[in-house]
Design a protein around this motif. Structure first.
Motif, short mmCIF file in Angstrom:
data_model
loop_
_atom_site.label_atom_id
_atom_site.label_comp_id
_atom_site.label_asym_id
_atom_site.label_seq_id
_atom_site.Cartn_x
_atom_site.Cartn_y
_atom_site.Cartn_z
N VAL A 216 0.83 -1.20 0.00
CA VAL A 216 0.00 0.00 0.00
C VAL A 216 0.87 1.25 0.00
O VAL A 216 0.61 2.21 -0.75
N CYS A 219 2.46 1.73 -3.41
CA CYS A 219 1.48 2.22 -4.38
C CYS A 219 1.24 3.72 -4.21
O CYS A 219 1.15 4.46 -5.18
N ALA A 231 -5.73 1.38 -1.43
CA ALA A 231 -5.78 1.16 0.02
C ALA A 231 -7.17 0.72 0.46
O ALA A 231 -7.33 -0.16 1.32
N HIS A 234 -8.28 -2.87 0.61
CA HIS A 234 -7.74 -3.72 1.67
C HIS A 234 -8.58 -3.70 2.94
O HIS A 234 -8.19 -4.31 3.94
#
Length: 657
Positions: A216, A219, A231, A234
């Motif tokens: 995350v 990214c 994000a 998740h």
């Protein structure tokens, strides 16, 4: 100007990472080469190995048949290890009868060993580590001697190795998702890999969620605001983590890590211990013990494997290293290393917990090798770096190969002894092994309670279908039966069992000579206590407590006990502690003080009704004590004990008891 150049270089690195092919044809070839080299090297010893520890408990279910279906067993097994059951049964059925096809089963273990090495190479390549560095680091990971049990112990085939197999897939899907967050197919594989990892073995839990946190962050770092949607994807992962932790915390003590009030001190102590075992004097002492067993064949095989690895690395050396910034990834490797060991530091640093931390350890090694190859701008210097990198590969491989002697000797010694004892078992229905060491060498399992309960049924044809046969490492004679489950470090104090009218065979360890036990069959001494009087009467009052008094009689202690009621069909038993000089000590009725074992005493035959029992017991050769404490249990034939209560009384030197 310098700042603009740095930004431009970063942008180029990001673009290169996002656009490069995840794996090239050469990567697949090198992964296959690494897998084959590792599988053949370890498979060379497949015929030298056997089964250990809880392997026999799984083998007996296949050989003798099991009352449960595989799915029923999977859902009744330890939560978080449910898929372990599926993997184990699958491998056992692939190999055939596990007792008669042990070499085939161990070769399957070696094949999975090799597959993991190839997969680790692919993970490193997905992270943009230079191919030569990835080849050398993957080989070091495969031959790292601290997880030798993953090469020689069948239990690890379905536990550590299979969880690592799915973990490596999860690593690759993580890189793929950072490169292309919109791929539905990759998200599906990612979820499957996550579930399979955590429901095979729980140790990777922190590592998995560290990987999620890093992907995350990466990214966000590469894609900026576009990282928010990534994000948010998740959130289900976070919810699952809470449910998983709640599930594990609901497990009874002993089956999962247990938190205590001394967690910081425990973590500090265990982290120092594992660090020393990985890099300190204990590591080199371990290497010395391995090389003391090494043969010329193993040295030659290790050198041949290292040479093949070196050739593969040289073949791939043309590719420029691209991982960047390397110092950041070294910090990430340390972060991962701590996460892999953290569950172990909370619980206990057993030998079989070292495979997972080896992944970030050799990721760091790969980054350092990548750095060296980048610094060595001349091809000749890169050849030197690769050549030097082959030296630890050979060193680790020779140590790992020599460890097979401990595993082979442990199995052959056990199998030979049990085969020799087979003619005794028609007369005896219980096997009790005394003073046998649990491990040899580098914590190689030697004798465990499964070797007394299941292994004889596998090795003695007449016992295969006899579910009444039992055994344990340590046992206690009692009037009319035997107590098993008395080893405190395994079972705790209140998990013993009583075998009524059993006919035990006691075997004592004398020495281990290579792959043969020197042992002796012996008659154990009679119980060092005697129930001198018993009075029973019907009980209508169930709320009264146990009453206890004690007095010293020369070298014995006489107890007077009154019980409110005993359940029909149950025996009354007790575990004894005493206080001397202010210390609480355990009483061992045959060998004196021995904190490794608990020795229950049987106080009454089974009751016919809810009866109050008044009895007098004489404890022979009892040490001088200030107070005595009895913890009472109800026990049934082959059943779990039911704890009643603990009663403490002063030991009087004179007067009525």
């Amino acid at each position: 100007m310098h700042h603009n150049n740095s930004l431009s270089k970063q942008s180029q690195n990001h673009a290169q990472f996002l656009s490069r092919q995840l794996f090239t044809r050469a990567d697949w070839i090198l992964a296959a080469v690494l897998s084959v080299i590792t599988a053949l090297a370890y498979g060379f010893y497949a015929s030298n190995l056997g089964f250990h520890y809880d392997d026999s408990g799984w083998f007996i279910k296949v050989v003798a048949g099991q009352p449960q279906t595989i799915l029923e067993e999977m859902f009744s097994y330890i939560p978080g290890r449910n898929l372990f059951v599926i993997w184990f049964h699958t491998f056992l059925r692939l190999a055939g009868n596990p007792v008669t096809h042990l070499p085939e089963l161990h070769f399957l273990l070696s094949v999975l060993d090799g597959l993991l090495v190839g997969m680790f190479y692919l993970v490193l390549r997905a992270m943009c580590v230079a191919a030569p560095a990835a080849v050398l680091a993957a080989a070091m990971f495969g031959f790292w001697p601290l997880h030798g049990e993953t090469h020689y112990w069948m239990n690890d085939l379905s536990e550590n190795l299979m969880s690592s197999f799915w973990l490596f897939i999860f690593c690759c899907t993580s890189v793929a998702l950072v490169r292309n967050p919109k791929s539905v197919r990759v998200w599906i594989f990612d979820v499957i890999a996550l579930l399979c990892t955590l429901f095979t073995y729980e140790q990777p839990f922190f590592f998995v969620y560290q990987i999620i946190a890093v992907r995350v962050f990466v990214c966000f770092y590469i894609r900026g605001r576009a990282g928010f949607s990534f994000a948010l994807m998740h959130i289900p992962y976070a919810i699952f983590s809470l449910l998983y932790v709640a599930m594990k915390m609901a497990i009874q003590d002993g089956e999962s890590p247990t938190l205590t009030g001394d967690v910081p001190a425990t973590i500090l102590r265990n982290s120092i211990s594992t660090t020393r075992k990985s890099f300190g004097d204990p590591f080199f002492e371990l290497m010395q013990s391995f090389f003391a067993q090494a043969t010329s064949t193993e040295i030659i095989l290790a050198c041949a494997a290292a040479a093949a690895i070196g050739i593969a690395a040289l073949w791939s050396r043309r590719e420029e290293p691209t991982i960047s910034p390397r110092w950041v990834w070294l910090l990430v490797a340390v972060f991962f290393y701590v996460g892999c060991y953290f569950p172990v530091w909370i619980w206990h640093p057993a030998a079989r917990h070292n495979l997972l931390p080896s992944i970030p350890l050799f990721f760091a090694v790969a980054v350092l090798l990548d750095w060296l190859l980048h610094a060595a701008r001349w091809n000749s210097l890169r050849v030197v770096v690769i050549g030097l990198g082959c030296l630890p590969v050979a060193y680790f491989a020779a140590a790992s190969f020599s460890e097979n002697h401990f595993w082979g000797n442990a199995y052959r010694a056990k199998a030979a002894m049990l085969t020799e004892l087979c003619p005794s078992f028609p007369e005896h229905d219980t096997l009790i092994l005394e003073n046998f060491p649990p491990t040899i060498g580098s914590s190689t399992p030697l004798i465990a309670f499964q070797d007394t309960q299941y292994a004889p049924r596998l090795l003695c044809p007449g016992l295969l279908k006899d579910p009444k046969f039992a055994g344990d490492v340590g046992g206690t004679l009692a009037p009319g039966g035997t107590f098993l489950g008395v080893r405190r470090m395994i079972w705790g104090e209140g998990n013993f069992s009583f075998r009524k009218d059993s006919k035990p065979l006691f075997v004592k360890f004398n020495a281990l000579n290579g792959d043969r036990f020197n042992y002796s069959v012996f008659e154990p001494p009679s119980p060092q206590y005697e129930v001198t009087s018993v009075h029973r009467e019907p009980s209508k009052i169930y709320s009264e407590k146990m009453l206890l008094s004690a007095k010293q009689l020369s070298d014995a202690v006489e107890l007077s006990i009154e019980t409110p009621a005993v359940t029909p069909g149950a025996h009354l038993a007790a575990v004894i502690h005493y206080y001397a000089n202010g210390n609480l000590l355990s009483w061992n009725d045959s060998e004196g003080q021995n904190p490794l074992y608990v020795h229950p005493i049987l106080l009454s035959p089974s009751s016919n009704d809810n009866e109050q029992i008044n009895l007098t017991v004489q404890l022979k050769s009892f040490p001088q004590a200030e107070h005595i404490e009895l913890t009472f249990y109800e026990v049934r034939d082959r059943g779990a004990p039911r704890r009643l209560e603990s009663v403490k009384a002063p030991v009087l030197s004179d007067g009525p008891a």
